[in-house]
Write an enzyme that holds these catalytic residues in place. Structure first.
Site, PDB file in Angstrom:
ATOM      1  CG  ASP A   1     -17.303  36.107   3.888  1.00  0.00           C
ATOM      2  OD1 ASP A   1     -17.141  36.147   2.662  1.00  0.00           O
ATOM      3  OD2 ASP A   1     -18.368  35.741   4.426  1.00  0.00           O
TER       4      ASP A   1
ATOM      5  CE  LYS B   1     -21.057  36.803   2.871  1.00  0.00           C
ATOM      6  NZ  LYS B   1     -20.980  35.616   3.692  1.00  0.00           N
TER       7      LYS B   1
HETATM    8  N1  LIG Z   1     -17.862  31.833   3.409  1.00  0.00           N
HETATM    9  C1  LIG Z   1     -19.088  32.529   3.278  1.00  0.00           C
HETATM   10  C2  LIG Z   1     -19.808  32.018   2.120  1.00  0.00           C
HETATM   11  C3  LIG Z   1     -20.824  32.948   1.689  1.00  0.00           C
HETATM   12  O1  LIG Z   1     -20.597  34.088   1.316  1.00  0.00           O
HETATM   13  C4  LIG Z   1     -19.936  32.295   4.501  1.00  0.00           C
HETATM   14  O2  LIG Z   1     -19.571  31.469   5.301  1.00  0.00           O
HETATM   15  O3  LIG Z   1     -20.951  32.971   4.643  1.00  0.00           O
END
Ligand SMILES: N[C@@H](CC=O)C(=O)O
Ligand SMILES: NC(=O)C1=CN([C@@H]2O[C@H](COP(=O)(O)OP(=O)(O)OC[C@H]3O[C@@H](n4cnc5c(N)ncnc54)[C@H](O)[C@@H]3O)[C@@H](O)[C@H]2O)C=CC1
Ligand code: NA
Length: 881
Positions: A737, A741
């Site tokens: 994740d 980003k």
């Molecule tokens: N799961 C993600 C949610 C946001 O993008 C996080 O914990 O940052």
């Protein structure tokens, strides 16, 4: 239909004058080529009423009809002054308003609550009574004995109403009059029965009794309150002349004289008068024909120069379109006389065009109001602009469709510059008795097309073929293409007519209506994935939508919600107070293609946006197609922007080249302004050197709270419970994740990196990577708690904390994702909760980075970020800032 068309006089005048030309000069079409065709599939026309312009004139003729049953009127000269002007207000109550004794009482109350000095109240017969009366005549002339029973029913109805409404002497005198009238009617109907025929006057005499009785009842009801009130048999006053089939014109001079005389005998402050009925100059009873009570009110209003004529009905006013076809139709607050005239087609068909003529000449406003909703101000029809800036509301007032028309197209190169062509064509049309609804001819003169009622097109076509047989036989005709559309605007500028295929009519009507009546920041919204974020967003929309509409003219309508198994669709907007329940009870099986089609096929709303609140890669793969269809896209889903680079670049290229918007602020830092800050820097010419920070709300929460009091797996469960994690928490713990980003920010900064270019330190124990579900993973996680406790203690012993960071190194064109140890006094060590912290080092922010910090995950903040994007979109579409 012509009886209800806005400009029947004008249409007929056109046809008539063309016909005259033919008789005088004949046709002179020599050596010309043309195509002749007609299209039965063409169905309707959309009329667009406009404001501005000058009046159309109305002509009357002087046809007289044979006299029959006469009524007597005193002819003595009495010169009592008839007061005129502002002290008078005229009210008209239709059959529905007079439908029951209770309603008649409400009518009395409305009249009494009007503080005008003098009031003239025009009433129709009680509802259904006019039909009952016509039925009596019909039965009697068909020699059907049951007319006697039917007359008894009429009697019973009025007797019962009177008994409910009146008492004492009033009741007795009303019933005595009723008895006497019914006896006369019995005699008249018996005569009709014997003759087997009713003259128009006989019929009018019978039918007019409905008004006589309702007016008397209302007048007694008003008198009960002590107010001075008389009732008036309008046949004694209103003189009309027949002016065509089913049409009469008032004789104002004679009517005024008679009204003066009547008033001199009964100068009451409140007069209840019969609508619909009148008499001829020879005192023969007649009627003003259907919708005649409105006409009566307008004529009487003109005779007394009333300050206003109020027409009470059962709708809130005049709609901007037929509300049965366009649910977005709104009540218009004002209309000019000419617009009202043009608009007489509408579903809420509240006013006959001829009603406007008498008041227009004296500039008397007509107000259409709802008797059953007194709080609604209604629609005012007047000459003067109602607001300060000189406009009567919008420039376009209304839209209507007329169904079942056929468009006839006559086409040929030989038509240009040949005088007499159109007169030849319309002479044929006139001869078959067809009514031309609309004519359109371009100045090139190569074609002329006109619309006629579909039922008349066969005759028109056949007659045209006969008329132009020679040209056809000589092979001077080529196969015609049917002109599937036409547009016409008359010189009055009050009306633009477009001919469309029948099946396109309602869609076109809605689209045209929405263009003028919905704000350009009306957004049709489709929500995909009503899970934690999508669901929270729907609730936020529910709470805020009214405020946005009121304060910023932003109208957000959720017209579709789809989950992975079911979807809920609406053409006009889902009631968000019960979206969950509706999705459970009224949903249909989910089908993304149908969902998107539902959005793109909707012609009510000017703008559409799909909001992808899933974490799904396949949903994200459709953004390109949606943008191509002109549907804006908003998402917190990171899959599109962190997916394959070529697809990402293609998507962005398309979006930049189009006027369709794509917003994704919540993909990084949830509601925190990360993407917008980065864009602001780039667009103003700053140069990004490095973006570094804690990008995961989940990992931030975990390391902020994993301080030796709870196990690692407990803290992970807390983060999941709080709604910080991805649907599968392994996406967070694996660092994927964060890597996504980093990729999103890197690409936004101009770097062309793939996800696989980012080295990631995964926190998922290898043994758990292959768990088949998130639940299984969460169950097995505690077995690794000891390893985590050890790592944490080691860092603590060194005066350090663990933090999971991401870096975009723009200088070296690379990205990194790591678990690092920071000293306790480092800014990254100061965070709490799900805080993200992102530091932008740029050419301008070189010594001290620009820092954005705050909660970077969670339902409310993320949905808030998505909501912000929706407002950003509305703003791009022109919403006030
Ligand atoms: N799961 C993600 C949610 C946001 O993008 C996080 O914990 O940052
Ligand atoms: N939770 C958070 O704090 C943040 C979440 N996000 C993103 O928001 C998105 C949603 O996250 P959550 O609401 O937490 O997830 P969720 O699992 O609660 O909701 C996702 C919803 O999408 C539905 N769905 C899945 N595939 C679908 C498909 N093909 N068609 C239609 N519906 C489908 C699911 O049934 C579920 O209702 C994710 O992309 C996530 O990365 C972004 C920032 C922060
Ligand atoms: Na953000």
């Amino acid at each position: 239909m012509t009886g209800r068309v806005a400009l029947p006089v004008v249409h007929r005048a056109m046809v008539a004058s063309l016909a005259t030309n033919i008789r005088q000069g004949g046709t002179s079409a020599q050596c010309w080529k043309y195509d002749l065709s007609q299209d039965r599939s063409l169905g309707g026309s959309v009329r667009i009423g406009q404001s501005q312009g000058s009046f159309l004139t109305h002509r009357s003729t002087n046809l007289l009809r044979p006299a029959a049953a006469a009524i007597s009127v005193e002819q003595d000269d009495v010169n009592t002054y008839l007061p005129k002007g502002d002290m008078w207000s005229v009210h008209k109550f239709g059959g529905t308003c007079m439908g029951t004794p209770q309603r008649i009482q409400s009518v009395a109350d409305i009249v009494l609550s009007d503080s005008s000095e003098r009031k003239l109240v025009i009433v129709s017969a009680m509802s259904k009574v006019t039909d009952m009366m016509y039925n009596l005549v019909h039965k009697a002339q068909s020699r059907d004995d049951s007319y006697m029973i039917a007359l008894e029913e009429v009697f019973e109805k009025h007797m019962a109403a009177a008994k409910d409404l009146l008492d004492g002497e009033d009741l007795a005198s009303f019933l005595s009059q009723l008895h006497s009238d019914v006896s006369s009617l019995r005699a008249m109907l018996s005569a009709i029965y014997i003759a087997g025929h009713a003259t128009e006057s006989f019929s009018d005499f019978v039918v007019g009794h409905g008004e006589l009785w309702s007016a008397q009842m209302l007048s007694y009801a008003i008198k009960k309150s002590g107010a001075p009130c008389s009732w008036m048999d309008t046949r004694e006053v209103l003189v009309v002349k027949p002016s065509g089939p089913n049409q009469v014109d008032p004789d104002y001079l004679e009517s005024e004289k008679r009204l003066q005389k009547w008033f001199s005998r009964q100068p009451a402050e409140i007069i209840v008068a019969t609508g619909f009925i009148a008499s001829t100059a020879e005192n023969i009873p007649t009627t003003l024909k259907r919708d005649g009570s409105d006409f009566s009110a307008a004529i009487i209003g003109s005779l007394v120069r009333a300050r206003q004529v109020t027409i009470w009905t059962d709708v809130d006013g005049v709609f901007s379109a037929d509300p049965r076809k366009v649910s977005e139709a709104v009540i218009l607050s004002t209309l000019s006389y000419q617009e009202a005239w043009e608009m007489s087609y509408f579903g809420a068909n509240v006013l006959h065009p001829r009603t406007i003529i008498p008041v227009m000449k004296d500039n008397i406003p007509i107000v259409i109001r709802n008797m059953f909703n007194i709080s609604a101000p209604g629609t005012m029809i007047c000459r003067q602009p109602a607001n300060d800036n000189g406009d009567l509301d919008a420039c376009v007032k209304s839209f209507a469709t007329i169904d079942n028309l056929a468009l006839v197209n006559v086409e040929g190169t030989g038509m240009a510059g040949v005088p007499g062509t159109s007169s030849a064509i319309f002479s044929v049309v006139k001869d078959v008795g067809a009514n031309v609804i609309m004519i359109s001819q371009a100045s090139s003169e190569h074609s002329i097309c006109f619309a006629v009622p579909e039922k008349e097109v066969a005759a028109v076509s056949a007659a045209l073929h006969v008329r132009f047989r020679e040209a056809l036989a000589a092979g001077r005709l080529s196969k015609a293409n049917i002109n599937v559309r036409a547009i016409a605007q008359g010189c009055s500028e009050y009306n633009i007519t477009v001919v469309l295929k029948q099946e396109d009519c309602v869609r076109a009507l809605r689209a045209a209506h929405s263009r003028f009546f919905l704000s350009k920041t009306t957004l049709a919204v489709g929500i995909i994935g009503p899970g934690l974020i999508g669901g929270t967003l729907l609730n936020q929309l529910k709470d805020q939508a009214a405020v946005l509409k009121e304060n910023m003219n932003i109208d957000l309508r959720v017209i579709g919600i789809t989950g992975s198994s079911t979807m809920l669709l609406s053409d006009t907007g889902i009631d968000l107070t019960q979206w969950k329940e509706l999705l459970r009870k009224e949903a249909e099986p989910a089908d993304l293609a149908n969902f998107v089609r539902h959005m793109s096929d909707n012609h009510v709303f000017p703008n559409k946006v799909l909001v992808d609140c899933t974490a799904d890669t396949s949903v994200a793969s459709h953004y390109y197609d949606w943008l191509k269809k002109g549907i804006h896209v908003i998402t917190p889903n990171k899959k599109a922007n962190s997916g394959p680079l070529d697809r990402y670049l293609k998507l962005r290229t398309l979006q930049r080249a189009s006027y369709t918007h794509y917003f994704y602020e919540a993909t990084v830092g949830a509601g925190l302004p990360i993407i917008s800050t980065l864009r602001g820097l780039l667009e103003t010419g700053d140069k990004i050197l490095r973006i570094e920070g804690i990008f995961s709300g989940t990992l931030s929460y975990i390391f902020n709270n994993f301080e030796g009091t709870r196990t690692f797996s407990n803290v992970v469960a807390e983060a999941k419970e709080a709604g910080y994690t991805e649907p599968d928490p392994r996406d967070d713990l694996s660092g994927t994740d964060v890597a996504r980003k980093v990729i999103i920010l890197a690409r936004e900064s101009g770097l062309t990196l793939e996800l696989s270019d980012i080295p990631v330190k995964s926190l998922v124990p290898e043994a758990l990577a292959s768990c088949s579900s998130a639940d299984e993973f969460m169950q097995k996680l505690p077995s690794f708690d000891e390893d985590w406790a050890k790592q944490r203690s080691e860092a603590e012993a060194a005066g350090e904390v663990l933090r999971y960071v991401g870096v975009v190194d723009a200088v070296n064109q690379k990205g990194q994702v790591e678990l690092r140890r920071y000293k306790r006094d480092h800014p990254f060590a100061q965070l709490s909760g799900s805080d993200n912290i992102i530091a932008f080092t740029t050419s301008r922010y070189k010594e001290q980075p620009l820092i954005v910090r705050g909660p970077g995950a969670g339902a409310e903040v993320t949905a808030g970020g998505v909501f912000c994007d929706m407002l950003r979109l509305a703003s791009s579409l022109g919403a006030p800032s």
